[in-house]
Every structure is written in C-alpha cells, then in structure tokens.
Design an enzyme around this catalytic site. Structure first.
Site, short mmCIF file in Angstrom:
data_model
loop_
_atom_site.label_atom_id
_atom_site.label_comp_id
_atom_site.label_asym_id
_atom_site.label_seq_id
_atom_site.Cartn_x
_atom_site.Cartn_y
_atom_site.Cartn_z
N ASP A 68 0.89 -1.17 0.00
CA ASP A 68 0.00 0.00 0.00
C ASP A 68 0.92 1.21 0.00
O ASP A 68 1.57 1.49 1.02
CB ASP A 68 -0.91 -0.01 1.24
CG ASP A 68 -1.76 1.25 1.32
OD1 ASP A 68 -1.64 2.13 0.43
OD2 ASP A 68 -2.55 1.36 2.28
N VAL A 69 1.00 1.90 -1.11
CA VAL A 69 2.00 2.98 -1.22
C VAL A 69 1.70 4.17 -0.32
O VAL A 69 2.55 5.05 -0.16
CB VAL A 69 2.20 3.46 -2.67
CG1 VAL A 69 2.72 2.35 -3.57
CG2 VAL A 69 0.94 4.10 -3.23
N SER A 111 -6.63 2.82 -20.14
CA SER A 111 -6.26 1.85 -19.11
C SER A 111 -7.53 1.58 -18.31
O SER A 111 -8.56 2.24 -18.55
CB SER A 111 -5.16 2.43 -18.19
OG SER A 111 -5.71 3.37 -17.28
N TYR A 114 -5.39 16.63 -8.04
CA TYR A 114 -4.51 15.78 -8.86
C TYR A 114 -3.40 16.62 -9.48
O TYR A 114 -2.24 16.21 -9.54
CB TYR A 114 -5.36 15.09 -9.92
CG TYR A 114 -4.69 13.99 -10.70
CD1 TYR A 114 -4.28 12.80 -10.09
CD2 TYR A 114 -4.51 14.10 -12.08
CE1 TYR A 114 -3.69 11.78 -10.83
CE2 TYR A 114 -3.93 13.09 -12.82
CZ TYR A 114 -3.53 11.93 -12.19
OH TYR A 114 -2.95 10.91 -12.94
N LYS A 157 0.50 15.67 -8.61
CA LYS A 157 1.45 15.27 -9.65
C LYS A 157 2.54 16.33 -9.84
O LYS A 157 3.68 15.99 -10.20
CB LYS A 157 0.70 15.00 -10.96
CG LYS A 157 -0.19 13.75 -10.91
CD LYS A 157 0.60 12.48 -10.63
CE LYS A 157 -0.21 11.21 -10.88
NZ LYS A 157 0.52 9.97 -10.60
N1 LIG Z 1 -3.92 6.20 -17.79
C1 LIG Z 1 -3.68 7.48 -17.94
O1 LIG Z 1 -4.18 8.12 -18.88
C2 LIG Z 1 -2.78 8.23 -16.99
C3 LIG Z 1 -2.46 9.56 -17.30
C4 LIG Z 1 -1.60 10.27 -16.45
C5 LIG Z 1 -1.08 9.65 -15.34
N2 LIG Z 1 -1.43 8.36 -15.04
C6 LIG Z 1 -0.84 7.78 -13.84
O2 LIG Z 1 -0.30 6.51 -14.17
C7 LIG Z 1 -0.32 5.67 -13.02
C8 LIG Z 1 -0.99 4.36 -13.37
O3 LIG Z 1 -2.27 4.65 -13.87
P1 LIG Z 1 -3.13 3.58 -14.68
O4 LIG Z 1 -3.84 4.31 -15.76
O5 LIG Z 1 -2.32 2.41 -15.00
O6 LIG Z 1 -4.22 3.24 -13.54
P2 LIG Z 1 -4.83 1.85 -13.05
O7 LIG Z 1 -5.92 2.22 -12.12
O8 LIG Z 1 -5.13 0.97 -14.20
O9 LIG Z 1 -3.62 1.18 -12.24
C9 LIG Z 1 -3.22 1.68 -11.01
C10 LIG Z 1 -2.77 0.53 -10.15
O10 LIG Z 1 -2.35 1.08 -8.90
C11 LIG Z 1 -2.88 0.28 -7.87
N3 LIG Z 1 -3.03 1.06 -6.63
C12 LIG Z 1 -3.97 1.97 -6.33
N4 LIG Z 1 -3.80 2.44 -5.10
C13 LIG Z 1 -2.70 1.81 -4.60
C14 LIG Z 1 -2.02 1.86 -3.37
N5 LIG Z 1 -2.43 2.67 -2.37
N6 LIG Z 1 -0.93 1.09 -3.20
C15 LIG Z 1 -0.51 0.27 -4.20
N7 LIG Z 1 -1.13 0.17 -5.38
C16 LIG Z 1 -2.21 0.93 -5.59
C17 LIG Z 1 -4.21 -0.22 -8.38
O11 LIG Z 1 -4.66 -1.40 -7.70
C18 LIG Z 1 -3.90 -0.47 -9.87
O12 LIG Z 1 -3.45 -1.78 -10.09
C19 LIG Z 1 -1.01 6.48 -11.93
O13 LIG Z 1 -0.03 7.11 -11.12
C20 LIG Z 1 -1.80 7.52 -12.71
O14 LIG Z 1 -2.04 8.66 -11.93
C21 LIG Z 1 -2.27 7.65 -15.85
#
Ligand SMILES: NC(=O)c1ccc[n+]([C@@H]2O[C@H](COP(=O)([O-])OP(=O)(O)OC[C@H]3O[C@@H](n4cnc5c(N)ncnc54)[C@H](O)[C@@H]3O)[C@@H](O)[C@H]2O)c1
Length: 265
Positions: A56-57, A182, A147, A151
């Site tokens: 849990d980060v 995603s 957010y 970030k």
């Molecule tokens: N998909 C996008 O368009 C996008 C754009 C900008 C930034 N991001 C960033 O990319 C990263 C991944 O996003 P994604 O799209 O793969 O999302 P996602 O929701 O598909 O994956 C996120 C993962 O993090 C895990 N998670 C959530 N809370 C957690 C915690 N407290 N401890 C450990 N694990 C935890 C979830 O279980 C999930 O498996 C995130 O930091 C998100 O903010 C995504």
C-alpha cells in the site's frame, strides 16, 4: 540494445494498467521483475513471469517492507518504478473536500516520496528510478485541482532525488502520461473525448506508447539523463491544435485567419 539483462526491477501499481505494461516490457527486455500492488497480483505475476508482492504505497512501512522483500527475492534492485496512483477527479480547488485532497496526495505524492526515500538503500549504484507523474502536473484543468497539485509535487521530488542521488550514479526521471486507455482511463470517457479534439496527434495514447519510454529511461542508453520530466501526451500540453481552434471559433463571424500583428514590412 536497450537490454535489461541481469537487471532487477520493482514496480508499484504493477497489477494492471501502465504498471503491468511496463512490467511486461521489462521482462521482454530480459529483466527480473517484482510487481507490487494493493490489489492481488498473484495470477497476473504468474502469467507474465514476475513476482508479486502486496503493497500500500500510502504506508511508509508497507513500501519499506516491500522493497526489502524484493531485494531478498531478487538481490539489489537496478530499476524502481514509483507508478501506483489515481484519483477521484471531480472538483475545483474551492469545491474540493479536504478528505479527497489529502487522499489524492497520499496515493500520488506520498507513494512516490516513500519509494524515493527507501528505494535507494535497496538499489545498486548506477540504477534508474522512474516516477509516474501526469500531464496534469503541468497542464491545469479546473476540476483536477488536487490531482494537479499531487502530480506537480512528483516533479519536484523527482528533481530533488536526482540531485541527491547523482553521486551514486542513480538517475531519477518522471514520465508524464497524457491520456492513455487503461482500466482507470476508459476509451469512452470525457478525458479521452477531449484528448482526441485537443491533442495535436488527434488521438489518445495506448499503453504500448508509454512502455517504450519507461524502457528507454531504465536502459543504459539513457545513462546521462536525470531529473527530467518526459511528456508522453500526443502534444496535448503544447498548445492549441487547428482542430481545437476551429471548434472554439465556430461562432466567430470574422475571417478565420490570424492576419498580421504590427508592421510586417
Ligand atoms: N492512464 C492514464 O491516462 C494516466 C495519465 C496520467 C497519469 N497516469 C498515472 O499513471 C499511473 C498508473 O495509472 P493507470 O492508468 O495504470 O491506472 P490503473 O488504475 O489501471 O492502475 C493503477 C494501479 O495502482 C494500484 N493502486 C492503487 N492504489 C494503490 C495503493 N495505495 N498502493 C498500491 N497500489 C495501488 C491499483 O490497484 C492499480 O493496479 C497512476 O499514477 C496515474 O495517476 C495515468
């Protein structure tokens, strides 16, 4: 080229989405990978040939324990990807609840902070740390207030750690995804709709568009790059695309060209 043979990688949020795509890419390049996630990633890890550890980060103890377990299982780490994150994005700064603001910071900022604080002790010199930030770190949307802040802080932490860890040859960079389909970013969602209109490339990103950038920043080919923020956003952060300008000026009765400013002769 871009080989990750004999490299050990640790990825948070690796059970799905961006983290999983990065894990698969690293394994294909020869790395041994630990995926960590708050959700159970046992089956996913077995499928892709990784090791799963719970994390849990938002908890410093949990991050420290997972890093220690990863080192016990793989040996010293070479690549740490602080990627777990996400948010309920629905409020301007004046409408945001303190609860959601704090929660957004805990997941997106504290999680990276704990990884940067505890990761290096479990790493070889000359390693690479990659933090997942977001286009939202540098591009403001009113309803993304918490957010945006969370970030943006990731970029500051990235630069601080890059400066302090340079003496060990450990590089620290941030990747700023735009909109990439995603589980948390559905292709049918409002952000993707906007991205198609506003990003110069006219389309949302795929996870494969990101995985190669995480690969490059982990590989020796990027060995002189540190402290940087790499936007992978189809150009959305650059400014106004012709399609967006056209859509926004439908109601402009004058001629649709910008013309001269000042004396051009
Ligand atoms: N998909 C996008 O368009 C996008 C754009 C900008 C930034 N991001 C960033 O990319 C990263 C991944 O996003 P994604 O799209 O793969 O999302 P996602 O929701 O598909 O994956 C996120 C993962 O993090 C895990 N998670 C959530 N809370 C957690 C915690 N407290 N401890 C450990 N694990 C935890 C979830 O279980 C999930 O498996 C995130 O930091 C998100 O903010 C995504």
């Amino acid at each position: 080229m871009f080989s990750l043979q004999s490299k050990n990688a640790f990825i948070t949020g690796g059970a799905r989405g961006i983290g999983l795509a990065v894990a698969e890419r690293y394994i294909a390049a020869g790395a041994k990978v630990v995926i960590t996630d708050i959700a159970d990633g046992t089956d996913v890890a077995a499928r892709i040939g990784a090791i799963y550890l719970p994390i849990d980060v938002t908890s410093e103890d949990s991050v420290a324990t997972a890093l220690q377990s990863a080192e016990q299982q793989l040996g010293k780490l070479d690549i740490v990807v602080n990627n777990a994150g996400g948010a309920l994005i629905d409020a301007t700064v004046e409408n945001e609840t303190n609860e959601n603001y704090q929660k957004t910071l805990r997941i997106n900022t504290d999680g990276v902070f704990f990884g940067l604080k505890h990761g290096p002790a479990h790493m070889n010199d000359d390693g690479s740390i990659i933090n997942t930030a977001s286009l939202a770190a540098v591009y403001t949307v009113a309803e993304y207030a918490s957010y945006n802040a969370a970030k943006a802080a990731v970029l500051a932490l990235t630069r601080s750690a890059a400066v302090s860890l340079g003496s060990r040859g450990i590089r620290v960079n941030a990747i700023l995804p735009g909109t990439h389909t995603s589980p948390s970013q559905p292709a049918a969602g409002l952000e993707t709709h906007l991205c198609r209109k506003l990003a110069p490339l006219g389309k949302e990103g795929k996870l494969a568009d990101l995985a190669g950038v995480y690969h490059f920043l982990a590989a020796p080919e990027s060995s002189y790059i540190t402290g940087q923020s790499v936007l992978v956003d189809g150009g959305w952060g650059l400014g106004l695309s012709p399609a967006a300008a056209e859509a926004l000026t439908q109601d402009f009765a004058g001629e649709h060209h910008f013309g001269y400013t000042g004396d051009f002769t």
